[in-house]
Enzyme design. Structure first.
Site, PDB file in Angstrom:
ATOM      1  N   LEU A 183      42.070  38.012  37.598  1.00 40.52           N
ATOM      2  CA  LEU A 183      42.893  38.886  38.420  1.00 40.52           C
ATOM      3  C   LEU A 183      44.358  38.511  38.210  1.00 40.52           C
ATOM      4  O   LEU A 183      44.666  37.460  37.663  1.00 40.52           O
ATOM      5  CB  LEU A 183      42.521  38.731  39.894  1.00 40.52           C
ATOM      6  CG  LEU A 183      41.051  39.006  40.244  1.00 40.52           C
ATOM      7  CD1 LEU A 183      40.770  38.641  41.696  1.00 40.52           C
ATOM      8  CD2 LEU A 183      40.695  40.467  39.983  1.00 40.52           C
ATOM      9  N   SER A 184      45.262  39.355  38.665  1.00 40.93           N
ATOM     10  CA  SER A 184      46.674  39.027  38.501  1.00 40.93           C
ATOM     11  C   SER A 184      46.985  37.661  39.091  1.00 40.93           C
ATOM     12  O   SER A 184      47.712  36.864  38.501  1.00 40.93           O
ATOM     13  CB  SER A 184      47.550  40.098  39.166  1.00 40.93           C
ATOM     14  OG  SER A 184      47.414  41.339  38.503  1.00 40.93           O
ATOM     15  N   GLU A 185      46.476  37.393  40.290  1.00 44.19           N
ATOM     16  CA  GLU A 185      46.608  36.073  40.891  1.00 44.19           C
ATOM     17  C   GLU A 185      45.363  35.710  41.677  1.00 44.19           C
ATOM     18  O   GLU A 185      44.670  36.588  42.210  1.00 44.19           O
ATOM     19  CB  GLU A 185      47.822  35.990  41.829  1.00 44.19           C
ATOM     20  CG  GLU A 185      49.144  35.784  41.148  1.00 44.19           C
ATOM     21  CD  GLU A 185      49.978  37.050  41.086  1.00 44.19           C
ATOM     22  OE1 GLU A 185      51.116  36.990  40.601  1.00 44.19           O
ATOM     23  OE2 GLU A 185      49.482  38.107  41.512  1.00 44.19           O
ATOM     24  N   THR A 186      45.122  34.413  41.742  1.00 39.49           N
ATOM     25  CA  THR A 186      44.075  33.838  42.585  1.00 39.49           C
ATOM     26  C   THR A 186      44.717  32.740  43.415  1.00 39.49           C
ATOM     27  O   THR A 186      45.464  31.912  42.892  1.00 39.49           O
ATOM     28  CB  THR A 186      42.922  33.272  41.753  1.00 39.49           C
ATOM     29  OG1 THR A 186      42.320  34.329  40.995  1.00 39.49           O
ATOM     30  CG2 THR A 186      41.862  32.634  42.643  1.00 39.49           C
TER      31      THR A 186
ATOM     32  N   HIS B  55      52.276  39.406  46.346  1.00 39.04           N
ATOM     33  CA  HIS B  55      50.986  39.952  46.772  1.00 39.04           C
ATOM     34  C   HIS B  55      50.006  38.858  47.184  1.00 39.04           C
ATOM     35  O   HIS B  55      49.222  39.054  48.121  1.00 39.04           O
ATOM     36  CB  HIS B  55      50.448  40.956  45.728  1.00 39.04           C
ATOM     37  CG  HIS B  55      49.314  40.539  44.874  1.00 39.04           C
ATOM     38  ND1 HIS B  55      49.475  39.819  43.711  1.00 39.04           N
ATOM     39  CD2 HIS B  55      47.980  40.779  44.981  1.00 39.04           C
ATOM     40  CE1 HIS B  55      48.299  39.627  43.150  1.00 39.04           C
ATOM     41  NE2 HIS B  55      47.372  40.196  43.890  1.00 39.04           N
TER      42      HIS B  55
END
Length: 306
Positions: A44-47, A76
């Site tokens: 994902l874009s960030e975790t 986000h």
């Protein structure tokens, strides 16, 4: 060890839109290498990995990883984690509408978040920028920027807005372009970008391309973000870039003293529309404070066996 996790779509009030975020609630005890591997696995874009706060009055400490590296701060993940922790800790069926304040410890420093939960609605969180946006002085080649975006140089820049590097914790090369048609037509070339983009704070600056207006009638700006450095081909919503953009808007648009509420849309070209609320308070011709907010909705939860 069984570790609880959830996936939220952030900067949207509906599922399968916005920017997806992985939240690992039981992040304590994982090595840096393990957290990076999990973030790469989820892709994902960030975790985010939630850990106990260092300060007893703070809500949690969070570590933020893209598929390629750790970030000191991101928008986000801050919004999504604030909503996720609030929903995890409070039963709206028992408590009804809820307004609370949480403080998340990030590498950039403590980030204060206001959270609103309403039964049957996507949660909303708004945070105050831990630091105001500032410009970094780099000599930029407009032709090279245009080439990396597959655009004619005449399409780069509008009004007083010109390409520049800004940062409110994570640096971005902000590239203004003429209009929505230009935004839709651009094609990002990571190889050309890597050859021309400046290094800042030890990392290659990511591309944040924006124009005035938007598809949504209330949007003041329309944006796209590409990062060869973070392992993200294109990001549906980038709060840290909007944080950086706040400084550019103040400088190039000459914002007068007072409060300015702006809606920035992103992810349209990806089919994942995102809406980021930016509030800028200007005092004595300087940004006194800025806030970023948005909604977040849970789409999955489960157990990570690590």
């Amino acid at each position: 060890m069984a570790r609880n996790y959830a996936i939220y779509d952030v900067f949207t009030d509906r599922k399968l839109a916005g920017n997806p975020l992985g939240v690992i609630f039981d992040g304590e005890g994982l090595s840096d290498e393990a957290m990076q591997a999990v973030a790469s696995e989820l892709n994902l874009s960030e975790t985010v990995f939630v850990q106990p706060a260092d300060h007893p009055l703070h809500t949690a400490r969070i570590r933020i990883f893209t598929p390629a590296r750790e970030l000191p701060f991101a928008g986000h993940p801050t919004v999504g984690t604030a909503v996720a922790l609030a929903e995890r800790s409070h039963d709206l069926g028992t408590n009804g509408p809820l307004d609370l304040v949480s403080v998340l410890e990030e590498q950039v420093g403590p980030v204060r978040c206001a959270v609103k939960l309403r039964k049957g609605e996507a949660g909303f969180a708004e945070f105050t920028l831990p630091r105001n946006s500032s410009q970094h002085d780099f000599a930029l080649d407009r032709q090279a920027i245009a080439d990396a975006l597959s655009l004619n140089t005449t399409k780069v820049g509008f009004e007083n807005h010109v390409p520049a590097v800004w940062s409110a914790g994570v640096p971005f090369l902000l590239v203004p372009v003429h209009d929505l048609a230009t935004m839709a037509a651009l094609e990002f070339d990571p190889g050309l970008w890597e050859r021309m983009a400046p290094m800042c704070d030890g990392h290659l600056t990511s591309a944040y391309v924006y124009c005035r207006g938007g598809v949504h009638h209330s949007a003041r700006f329309h944006a796209r973000m590409f990062s060869a450095d973070m392992g993200i081909s294109e990001d549906p919503a980038t709060g840290s870039a909007v944080a950086a953009l706040s400084g550019a808007i103040h400088q190039f648009d000459g914002l007068p003293n007072g409060h300015h509420a702006l809606l920035i849309e992103q992810g349209i070209e990806m089919g994942r529309p995102s809406h980021i609320h930016l509030h800028i308070d200007v005092e004595d011709d300087q940004i006194a404070r800025a806030r970023i907010g948005g909604q977040a909705v849970r789409i999955a939860s489960g157990i990570l066996d690590l």
